[in-house]
Design a protein around this motif. Structure first.
Motif, PDB file in Angstrom:
ATOM      1  N   THR A   4       0.880  -1.169   0.000  1.00 30.02           N
ATOM      2  CA  THR A   4       0.000   0.000   0.000  1.00 30.02           C
ATOM      3  C   THR A   4       0.928   1.233   0.000  1.00 30.02           C
ATOM      4  O   THR A   4       2.139   1.097   0.180  1.00 30.02           O
ATOM      5  N   PRO A   5       0.411   2.417  -0.178  1.00 30.99           N
ATOM      6  CA  PRO A   5       1.284   3.604  -0.094  1.00 30.99           C
ATOM      7  C   PRO A   5       1.932   3.756   1.285  1.00 30.99           C
ATOM      8  O   PRO A   5       2.882   4.515   1.460  1.00 30.99           O
ATOM      9  N   VAL A   6       1.471   2.987   2.266  1.00 32.18           N
ATOM     10  CA  VAL A   6       1.948   3.171   3.646  1.00 32.18           C
ATOM     11  C   VAL A   6       2.886   2.049   4.099  1.00 32.18           C
ATOM     12  O   VAL A   6       3.957   2.302   4.630  1.00 32.18           O
ATOM     13  N   VAL A   7       2.491   0.783   3.887  1.00 32.94           N
ATOM     14  CA  VAL A   7       3.279  -0.378   4.345  1.00 32.94           C
ATOM     15  C   VAL A   7       3.102  -1.538   3.368  1.00 32.94           C
ATOM     16  O   VAL A   7       2.288  -1.473   2.449  1.00 32.94           O
TER      17      VAL A   7
END
Ligand code: PRP
Ligand code: URA
Length: 209
Positions: A57-60
């Motif tokens: 994901t854009p985060v993790v």
């Protein structure tokens, strides 16, 4: 014995009322059958197996799920089954579509096969045979015979309206096949029509007599 699932979701039941109404015209009838097929496809896919994958994901990087298991094929019984295909493909766009042409001889009520076309990898697929009506059960039984003869091992049957006679006959002939229906009606009349039913599904879908 194959299980019978009746989908009592309010949206399905609401739309089915207008499908049954004799004043519903061809265009609206076709749209409603399509919508109910989509809703039923959502219900029948509830138990589909999933497998875990890693997704960035854009985060993790996360562990998420995608569909696993056998690939699907939808098998409309011509002609009326065609009315349910697009609605199902909206949710299952990668499914193959096989076709089996059967009509009920009006005198004997026996199904007569006039067309069959299936994918090559027949043993590797889950088949969903679809037809709006399960009346005497003859057409569904014959369609499933035809699939099994060609090597299919995983088959389910889905219809809008079933007569108790048809459910019983299909369960007896194919105890390995689960049956998914939107409504189980009262009975068949002397002409093999489901009561209260919706009339002739093919004629109402395609505007013929
Ligand atoms: C209808 C219906 C089913 C069959 C059900 O088709 O779409 O296929 O009858 O009846 P059964 O359970 O007694 O076999 P029909 O033979 O009218 O053909 P059509 O779809 O071409 O109109
Ligand atoms: N086929 C139909 O289209 N309708 C019925 O009621 C029974 C068989």
């Amino acid at each position: 014995m194959g299980k019978v699932y009746v989908f009592d979701h309010p949206l399905i039941q609401h739309k089915l009322t207008f499908i049954r109404d004799k004043n519903t015209g061809t265009k609206e009838f076709r749209e409603l059958v399509d919508e109910v097929a989509t809703l039923m496809a959502f219900e029948i896919t509830r138990d589909m197996p999933l497998e875990e994958v890693e997704t960035e994901t854009p985060v993790v990087t996360a562990k998420t799920k995608v569909l696993a298991g056998k690939k699907m094929a939808i098998v409309p019984i011509l002609r009326a089954g065609l009315g349910m295909v697009d609605g199902m493909l909206k949710l299952i766009p990668a499914a193959k579509v096989a076709h089996i042409g059967l009509y009920r001889d009006p005198e004997t009520l026996q199904p007569v096969e006039y067309y069959a076309k299936f994918p090559a990898d027949i043993e590797e697929r889950d088949f969903y045979v679809v037809d709006p009506m399960l009346a005497t059960g003859g057409s569904a039984i014959e369609a499933i015979n035809s699939l099994k003869k060609r090597g299919a091992t995983s088959i389910k049957f889905m219809c809008l309206i079933a007569a108790p006679e048809g459910v019983e006959a299909l369960q007896k002939a194919h105890p390995d096949v689960d049956i998914y229906i939107a409504a189980k009606d009262e009975k068949l009349n002397d002409h093999g029509y489901i009561v209260p039913g919706l009339g002739d599904a093919g004629d109402r879908l395609f505007g013929t007599k």
